[in-house]
Structures are given as C-alpha cells and as structure tokens.
Design a protein around this motif. Sequence first.
Motif, mmCIF file in Angstrom:
data_model
loop_
_atom_site.group_PDB
_atom_site.id
_atom_site.type_symbol
_atom_site.label_atom_id
_atom_site.label_comp_id
_atom_site.label_asym_id
_atom_site.label_seq_id
_atom_site.Cartn_x
_atom_site.Cartn_y
_atom_site.Cartn_z
ATOM 1 N N VAL A 1 0.853 -1.191 0.000
ATOM 2 C CA VAL A 1 0.000 0.000 0.000
ATOM 3 C C VAL A 1 0.889 1.240 0.000
ATOM 4 N N ASP A 2 0.710 2.089 -0.989
ATOM 5 C CA ASP A 2 1.348 3.397 -1.047
ATOM 6 C C ASP A 2 0.748 4.142 -2.234
ATOM 7 N N ASP A 3 1.254 5.324 -2.527
ATOM 8 C CA ASP A 3 0.681 6.133 -3.611
ATOM 9 C C ASP A 3 0.729 5.406 -4.954
ATOM 10 N N LYS A 4 1.856 4.743 -5.256
ATOM 11 C CA LYS A 4 1.980 4.036 -6.535
ATOM 12 C C LYS A 4 0.948 2.908 -6.640
ATOM 13 N N MET A 5 0.743 2.216 -5.534
ATOM 14 C CA MET A 5 -0.248 1.132 -5.519
ATOM 15 C C MET A 5 -1.642 1.681 -5.787
ATOM 16 N N ILE A 6 -1.964 2.769 -5.098
ATOM 17 C CA ILE A 6 -3.304 3.365 -5.239
ATOM 18 C C ILE A 6 -3.533 3.879 -6.661
ATOM 19 N N ASN A 7 -2.543 4.569 -7.211
ATOM 20 C CA ASN A 7 -2.680 5.118 -8.565
ATOM 21 C C ASN A 7 -2.804 4.018 -9.618
ATOM 22 N N GLN A 8 -2.000 2.950 -9.469
ATOM 23 C CA GLN A 8 -2.053 1.864 -10.442
ATOM 24 C C GLN A 8 -3.370 1.097 -10.339
ATOM 25 N N ALA A 9 -3.861 0.911 -9.115
ATOM 26 C CA ALA A 9 -5.139 0.222 -8.923
ATOM 27 C C ALA A 9 -6.280 1.012 -9.562
ATOM 28 N N ARG A 10 -6.243 2.324 -9.404
ATOM 29 C CA ARG A 10 -7.264 3.170 -10.042
ATOM 30 C C ARG A 10 -7.183 3.058 -11.564
ATOM 31 N N LYS A 11 -5.956 3.058 -12.077
ATOM 32 C CA LYS A 11 -5.750 2.982 -13.515
ATOM 33 C C LYS A 11 -6.301 1.681 -14.088
ATOM 34 N N GLU A 12 -6.130 0.601 -13.348
ATOM 35 C CA GLU A 12 -6.585 -0.708 -13.821
ATOM 36 C C GLU A 12 -8.001 -1.044 -13.359
ATOM 37 N N ASN A 13 -8.571 -0.137 -12.542
ATOM 38 C CA ASN A 13 -9.932 -0.346 -12.021
ATOM 39 C C ASN A 13 -10.038 -1.654 -11.227
ATOM 40 N N VAL A 14 -9.053 -1.868 -10.372
ATOM 41 C CA VAL A 14 -9.061 -3.030 -9.472
ATOM 42 C C VAL A 14 -8.770 -2.537 -8.062
ATOM 43 N N SER A 15 -8.967 -3.401 -7.088
ATOM 44 C CA SER A 15 -8.647 -3.012 -5.714
ATOM 45 C C SER A 15 -7.140 -3.085 -5.500
ATOM 46 N N VAL A 16 -6.647 -2.324 -4.512
ATOM 47 C CA VAL A 16 -5.224 -2.359 -4.166
ATOM 48 C C VAL A 16 -4.816 -3.772 -3.756
ATOM 49 N N ALA A 17 -5.681 -4.450 -3.031
ATOM 50 C CA ALA A 17 -5.380 -5.816 -2.568
ATOM 51 C C ALA A 17 -5.227 -6.780 -3.738
ATOM 52 N N ASP A 18 -6.125 -6.681 -4.728
ATOM 53 C CA ASP A 18 -6.046 -7.563 -5.896
ATOM 54 C C ASP A 18 -4.779 -7.276 -6.706
ATOM 55 N N LEU A 19 -4.448 -5.995 -6.834
ATOM 56 C CA LEU A 19 -3.234 -5.616 -7.548
ATOM 57 C C LEU A 19 -2.006 -6.207 -6.852
ATOM 58 N N ALA A 20 -1.981 -6.075 -5.540
ATOM 59 C CA ALA A 20 -0.847 -6.598 -4.757
ATOM 60 C C ALA A 20 -0.729 -8.106 -4.896
ATOM 61 N N ASP A 21 -1.840 -8.811 -4.777
ATOM 62 C CA ASP A 21 -1.819 -10.273 -4.876
ATOM 63 C C ASP A 21 -1.254 -10.721 -6.227
ATOM 64 N N ARG A 22 -1.657 -10.031 -7.281
ATOM 65 C CA ARG A 22 -1.207 -10.418 -8.621
ATOM 66 C C ARG A 22 0.304 -10.264 -8.762
ATOM 67 N N TYR A 23 0.819 -9.127 -8.303
ATOM 68 C CA TYR A 23 2.241 -8.878 -8.516
ATOM 69 C C TYR A 23 3.126 -9.545 -7.472
ATOM 70 N N ILE A 24 2.576 -9.916 -6.333
ATOM 71 C CA ILE A 24 3.335 -10.749 -5.397
ATOM 72 C C ILE A 24 3.535 -12.132 -6.007
ATOM 73 N N LYS A 25 2.487 -12.676 -6.631
ATOM 74 C CA LYS A 25 2.607 -13.975 -7.308
ATOM 75 C C LYS A 25 3.631 -13.897 -8.436
ATOM 76 N N ALA A 26 3.618 -12.781 -9.185
ATOM 77 C CA ALA A 26 4.585 -12.606 -10.266
ATOM 78 C C ALA A 26 6.009 -12.511 -9.719
ATOM 79 N N PHE A 27 6.163 -11.796 -8.601
ATOM 80 C CA PHE A 27 7.475 -11.661 -7.963
ATOM 81 C C PHE A 27 8.002 -13.027 -7.528
ATOM 82 N N VAL A 28 7.147 -13.816 -6.906
ATOM 83 C CA VAL A 28 7.550 -15.153 -6.453
ATOM 84 C C VAL A 28 7.949 -16.021 -7.646
#
Length: 470
Positions: free
Chosen positions: A69-96
């Motif tokens: 959670v931070d400004d970049k997370m919030i802005n990207q979530a708005r851009k993709e029209n998804v929740s911050v949590a869903d955005l985080a889950d997706r890219y944590i899986k990609a990171f792993v």
Amino acid sequence: MKIFNTLSNKKEEFKPQIAGKVNMYVCGPTVYNYIHIGNARSVIAFDTIRRYLEYRGYEVKYISNFTDVDDKMINQARKENVSVADLADRYIKAFVADTTALNIKPATFNPRATEEITDIISFIKVLIAKGYAYVVDNDVYFRAKKFTKYGCLSGQNIDELEEGASQHISVEEQKKKEDAIDFALWKGQKTLDEIAWNSPWGKGRPGWHIECSVMSTKYLGNTIDIHGGGQDLQFPHHENELAQSEAKTGQKFVNYWLHNGFVTVGEKQEKMSKSLNNFITVHDLLKKVDPQVLRFYMSSVQYRKPINYTEDGLKQAEAVLKRYKNILRNIKERLSEKNDVSDSDLAERLIDAKKKFIAAMDDDFNVQNALSVMHELTLHVNVHLNNDFIDHKNLHDFVQLMDEWLLIFGVKITTEMENDDTIQKLVDQRNLARQNKDWATSDQIRDELLAKGIILEDTPQGTRWHHVKA
C-alpha cells in the motif's frame, strides 16, 4: 569477515549479536508492477550474501517485506480499475514466480504492510508519546530535527536537507509541517475511494518508511545485524527508518547497513528505473534468457559496484557457465575409468583455492576475486584431465567444491549425460571417417550434428557430445 558499513563509510569486522546467527532485513518490492532487472539486482545481491553467510556456517533469519500500500499502488489500482489488494496479490505472485526462476531462496518470512496495521499504529503512538511525532488534521509527522543524529546514514547536512525539502513540498504541506524535513508516519484519507484503516487520528494509511521500521523490529528485534537495500533507499527511506526506529526503542537500529549498486543501461550508463522508462522486466527477459545465465550474470559483480547491463555481458556469463558445465561433465566421464592415481599437487591446489575463495568473499563479498580463484583452479584441473591417469578422490572433491561455490551464486549445474542411439551412431560414423582420413565425411557429419544442436568435443579419451543449450 569484513563488511562495508554505509553508516561508518568503511569496512568493519563482522560480528553478529549472537555467535553463529545472523538477523537480516532487506527492503522488498512495492508490488504494483513486474520487477525489472534493476530491482532484481538487489534481490540477487542479498540472496548471494545470504547464501555465502550460510556457506560459512551462519544460521540466517532473512526477512524481506512487500510494500502493498502506497501512492503508486493506489494510482495503479485506479488505472486498472481493481482493488489495491487484488493488484498486490497479482504482482506478489509474479514476484515469487520470477525470483523462483532466478533461484532466490525464499525469505524466512515476507511480511505485508497491510497485515501489520495494528502494530504500525502502536509504533506511531509511542513516537507521539515521546514527542517525536505530532498530529495535524488526520496526518501524523515525525520531527526529524528532534532526532539529533538525523542525516548520519546518508551523510547529509540537516540545514541543506531543510532548504532542499522546502523547495519540493506544496504550500498546503508546508503549512501542516513544523519543518520541511519532517516526514509522514500516517496519511489521512483524502478521498472516499482511497484505501484506509481506522486509527486514533482518523481513517488513513501508513507512510512508506514506518512500514519497514515496524516489520523489521517486529520480526528481528530492536537491533538488526544486517539491513540491506539499493543505494537509492539510503536517503530518505533508510535514513527515516533509522531515525524513527531509534527514537522509538532508544536502541541502535542496525549494526551493518549494506547498499547495492545500480543496474545501468545504454552508452550513458543511466540508472535503470521505471521513471526513466529504460527498464527491462524480469518477466519479459526470462522468456528469452536462461534464468541461470541471468542469475549468474547479476551475481558476478560485487554487490556495491554498478552493473552495466548488456547482451554481451549475458553472453559472457553464458560462456563461463558452459565452461564449468563442460569440465564437470568431462570429470564425470573420466571418473568412470579405472585409472586412479594420487596427485599431491592437485590436492594442495584444492586446499589453497578454498582458502583464497573464502578470503575473497570474506572481504566484503568480493565475488570477482572469488570467481578468479574458481577460474584458475578450473584451468589446472583441465590440464590434469588430459593425463592418462587421474586422481579420482581429488576430482570428486573438486566437483563438490564447485557445486558448493556455484550454489552461492544461485547456480546448480547438472551433468546428466545425453543418451541417444541415433546421435551416437553418427558420432561413431564420424570417428570411422576420421580414422580413414575421410575429412569431407567427418566434416559433413559434424555439420549435420551441429544443425541438430549437438556440439562435438574431440579429446584424448575420445569424442564427447552435448547439446548447444546444455
């Protein structure tokens, strides 16, 4: 063992708080996109350091966070029209997925900022109670000047910091802060669609710096042996971490601060970053490059030095790994022969190489010098392999040593021999042609095999073959 401590700006003897055990915290990614190879450099550098510490017998507790959670997370979530949590889950899986491909050892634990809100609020409460923080509307700020050592990690002059900060904040923020260099511990919710949690100061979310202070001290204690991250985090992130952590606990926050160099690109050797749009994601690169080659390439430069990313550099790393694989394969073949002999010179060289390798890595993880030791030893072993009789025991020891050393660099080489009757028949036909001095047929068969991705090696012990990509 000596480590370069950013705080003292010199190499220091490494002495963990508890003999044989190391507590290590490395700042993890902000999970709003795929990591680029500049991000991966930090992950790889500190995994290599961790692996070497474990090679030297230390038990390492390794914590690396996810900023979810931070400004970049919030802005990207708005851009993709998804929740911050869903955005985080997706890219944590990609990171792993990306780091697993690069053979990064899993952290002992990966805390997520959004799962530590209660502890973050408690931490901030203590700072307010001690007079190190103050509330303005729904925001909470840290009084940087009250922490008299502020600027000690980055070597910055506090008056110059104050002047620079005043030129980069808005009039509204200027009115809120007691001083321009004060930084946010808690950010009040600005709009209803912004992710927020309840707190004593109103709905809001934590500032970036406070997250790492809370997670590192929660899982490793008030004083950490090693804290790592990229050079770009030295200020303000790590400076602010140090200030708020020591203000809260009254204890030294970190004994050894380690910062890795940047990845640069192009003729101008600019730092790779998303803001400059000159980055290559690991996700895309792994579609074209062998993960082990990329891992070895990024591991083969001492962590404090910059890496200028080039395709030629990748090719050189690939060539080195192929040489290692070839010698290990050749040893495996020759060990099947019954021609054992004792070679005291080889035994002494193995002992000497191990001492030199450890001496190199003990000197602030100097991987270039360590790789030079490996290269010199490999050259000598190659000469030994050309003998009619070989030292089985010491060749076994060499293989074990190389396996251990390469694993520090995140590389695991397999030497399983290919077994294909069709290919072997062509090799036999070529050998017969060579015996008959039929060089045209010999060359024709070699070219035919090369077209199939097979490389031939003519050695005193016979012809060996393997796949180009092996």
